[in-house]
Write a protein that holds these residues in place. Structure first.
Motif, PDB file in Angstrom:
ATOM      1  N   ALA A   1       0.833  -1.206   0.000  1.00 12.30           N
ATOM      2  CA  ALA A   1       0.000   0.000   0.000  1.00 12.30           C
ATOM      3  C   ALA A   1       0.867   1.256   0.000  1.00 12.30           C
ATOM      4  O   ALA A   1       0.625   2.197  -0.773  1.00 12.30           O
ATOM      5  CB  ALA A   1      -0.937  -0.003   1.206  1.00 12.30           C
ATOM      6  N   LEU A   2       1.888   1.288   0.861  1.00 14.10           N
ATOM      7  CA  LEU A   2       2.755   2.468   0.923  1.00 14.10           C
ATOM      8  C   LEU A   2       3.616   2.596  -0.329  1.00 14.10           C
ATOM      9  O   LEU A   2       3.886   3.712  -0.787  1.00 14.10           O
ATOM     10  CB  LEU A   2       3.640   2.391   2.179  1.00 14.10           C
ATOM     11  N   ALA A   3       4.036   1.481  -0.888  1.00 15.19           N
ATOM     12  CA  ALA A   3       4.810   1.534  -2.136  1.00 15.19           C
ATOM     13  C   ALA A   3       3.970   2.128  -3.261  1.00 15.19           C
ATOM     14  O   ALA A   3       4.458   2.939  -4.061  1.00 15.19           O
ATOM     15  CB  ALA A   3       5.298   0.135  -2.510  1.00 15.19           C
ATOM     16  N   ALA A   4       2.701   1.740  -3.311  1.00 10.28           N
ATOM     17  CA  ALA A   4       1.809   2.280  -4.341  1.00 10.28           C
ATOM     18  C   ALA A   4       1.639   3.784  -4.178  1.00 10.28           C
ATOM     19  O   ALA A   4       1.678   4.539  -5.158  1.00 10.28           O
ATOM     20  CB  ALA A   4       0.452   1.577  -4.276  1.00 10.28           C
TER      21      ALA A   4
ATOM     22  N   LEU B   1      -4.751  -6.960  -6.442  1.00 13.71           N
ATOM     23  CA  LEU B   1      -5.725  -5.872  -6.361  1.00 13.71           C
ATOM     24  C   LEU B   1      -5.025  -4.517  -6.353  1.00 13.71           C
ATOM     25  O   LEU B   1      -5.382  -3.605  -7.110  1.00 13.71           O
ATOM     26  CB  LEU B   1      -6.582  -6.041  -5.106  1.00 13.71           C
ATOM     27  N   VAL B   2      -4.000  -4.363  -5.514  1.00 12.99           N
ATOM     28  CA  VAL B   2      -3.274  -3.093  -5.463  1.00 12.99           C
ATOM     29  C   VAL B   2      -2.515  -2.856  -6.771  1.00 12.99           C
ATOM     30  O   VAL B   2      -2.405  -1.721  -7.246  1.00 12.99           O
ATOM     31  CB  VAL B   2      -2.317  -3.066  -4.248  1.00 12.99           C
ATOM     32  N   ALA B   3      -2.015  -3.939  -7.369  1.00 11.11           N
ATOM     33  CA  ALA B   3      -1.337  -3.796  -8.663  1.00 11.11           C
ATOM     34  C   ALA B   3      -2.286  -3.260  -9.720  1.00 11.11           C
ATOM     35  O   ALA B   3      -1.902  -2.439 -10.565  1.00 11.11           O
ATOM     36  CB  ALA B   3      -0.762  -5.145  -9.099  1.00 11.11           C
TER      37      ALA B   3
ATOM     38  N   ASN C   1       1.146   4.887 -11.862  1.00 14.37           N
ATOM     39  CA  ASN C   1       0.161   5.849 -11.372  1.00 14.37           C
ATOM     40  C   ASN C   1      -1.056   5.150 -10.790  1.00 14.37           C
ATOM     41  O   ASN C   1      -1.581   4.206 -11.380  1.00 14.37           O
ATOM     42  CB  ASN C   1      -0.301   6.766 -12.515  1.00 14.37           C
ATOM     43  N   ILE C   2      -1.525   5.638  -9.662  1.00 13.19           N
ATOM     44  CA  ILE C   2      -2.775   5.154  -9.085  1.00 13.19           C
ATOM     45  C   ILE C   2      -3.943   5.660  -9.922  1.00 13.19           C
ATOM     46  O   ILE C   2      -3.972   6.818 -10.341  1.00 13.19           O
ATOM     47  CB  ILE C   2      -2.917   5.632  -7.624  1.00 13.19           C
ATOM     48  N   ARG C   3      -4.896   4.775 -10.173  1.00 14.45           N
ATOM     49  CA  ARG C   3      -6.123   5.158 -10.884  1.00 14.45           C
ATOM     50  C   ARG C   3      -7.311   4.867  -9.962  1.00 14.45           C
ATOM     51  O   ARG C   3      -7.563   3.707  -9.614  1.00 14.45           O
ATOM     52  CB  ARG C   3      -6.277   4.355 -12.172  1.00 14.45           C
TER      53      ARG C   3
END
Length: 375
Positions: free
Chosen positions: A22-25, A55-57, A80-82
């Motif tokens: 989560a923090l890496a994302a 899921l996070v990927a 990038n987070i979407r």
């Protein structure tokens, strides 16, 4: 550069991997976690860990290597987070609440001043062993996040799932924000004003739920709780609202200063309903006895949010758990957040965190379009 993390450090379980991904994302930092669950039997990734990592990927278009059952090493390289609509299903009774834990932080922040609502459809176990029950998430975890961090999440329990079949389904709506999370101070628990609870049986006689509730009630009264403050609902799940059979009880205490502390237990083969009710009540009483503002399970779950908050957060807690020490270690490895621990007395600790004031910044070097990949 890939940041190396030893997955066997401290508690050395799935929580370390969840917080790290989560923090890496969020920080757009590539990580490699080795020796995953090295002390567990069997070691390595379980299906729920694989599903959570994938899921996070999906959320951050990450390249994912080693995301296979039994793997003891995983490399996670985010882009990038979407924000959007996502789903996950480990295909087992793996915990839906743990899938929620790993994905929630990644969906909280937006680059736009206009809030975006992302949704999660998560399948698996809703009341699973070695994980928060969904009733705990609903009545302890989410109210705390709303009150102290301003985090807005709506939860809809579509169907409950129990071990070993799983098959439960929850849906969540998460409202994003552009500003950092606020810091908070919670230093006095205050008097208990109410103890609520949910005692349930699915595919089993309703008498089990009533016995668990009554036993828990009696134990709380014996521990000195005013019986007029206790309100425990006993019920049998309706047909079609649960997959498989199971039973359990979740209790939560509310205080005059807005603290919520929990205690819970699940029924198992060979375990009497009296034992289940007693276990949940004893756990709640134990968490109330130290005088801290959160219980032993919420203690580690809020660490990642304290690390992301803007300014100094302080909270009075009971003895630090190994899960909490692990969450602190991960946060300090992957962010600039810094924690301080000050013993107040034999039972209580003042936990302080200078947070990072995290805001989301677009990674312009990452691909704006594309799909996550995993090998």
């Amino acid at each position: 550069m890939v940041r190396e993390l030893d997955g066997s450090i401290l508690e050395g379980g799935g929580q370390l991997l969840r917080n790290a991904t989560a923090l890496a994302a969020l920080t757009n930092r590539s990580i490699r976690v080795s020796k995953i669950r090295a002390g567990r039997r069997p070691p390595g990734l379980k299906p729920q860990h694989v599903a959570g990592s994938k899921l996070v990927a999906q959320i951050c278009l990450a390249r994912l290597d080693g995301a296979d059952k039994g793997s003891d090493e995983l490399t996670f390289s985010p882009q990038n987070i979407r924000l959007g609509n996502y789903s996950a299903d480990p295909g087992t009774a793996g915990s839906t609440t743990l899938l929620f834990q790993v994905s929630l932080p990644t969906l909280l922040f937006s680059t736009s001043p206009i809030p975006t609502i992302s949704t999660l459809k998560l399948r698996g176990g809703t009341n699973a062993v070695q994980a928060p029950q969904i009733d705990y998430t609903e009545n302890v975890f989410l109210p705390f996040l709303r009150q102290h961090f301003g985090i807005l999440v709506e939860l809809d329990i579509r169907k409950r799932g129990y071990w070993p079949k799983g098959g439960g389904e929850i849906r969540l709506s998460i409202t994003s924000r552009q500003d950092p999370l606020p810091s908070f101070q919670l230093l006095e628990r205050g008097e208990v004003t109410k103890i609520r609870g949910r005692s349930f049986a699915a595919g089993l006689p309703a008498a089990l739920a009533r016995t668990m509730a009554e036993t828990a009630r009696n134990h709380l009264i014996e521990a000195g709780i005013d019986e007029s403050k206790i309100e425990i609902t006993a019920l049998r799940e309706k047909e079609g609202t649960a997959v498989g059979s199971g039973s359990g009880i979740v209790l939560w205490a509310e205080t005059e200063n807005g603290c919520i502390l929990g205690g819970s237990a699940l029924g198992q083969k060979g375990k009497t309903p009296e034992a289940v009710g007693s276990e949940a009540a004893d756990e709640l009483v134990r968490n109330l006895s130290h005088g801290g503002c959160v219980d032993e399970y919420l203690q580690d779950q809020i660490i990642i949010f304290m690390a992301l908050a803007d300014g100094v957060s302080q909270i009075l807690v009971g003895p630090l758990t190994l899960h909490t020490k692990t969450a602190i270690w991960v946060a300090e490895q992957l962010t600039e957040a810094r924690f301080q621990v000050e013993e107040v007395d034999m039972n209580r600790v003042l936990l302080s965190c200078t947070g990072t004031g995290f805001r989301r910044i677009i990674n312009h070097q990452a691909q704006a379009q594309g799909s996550p990949t995993w090998n």
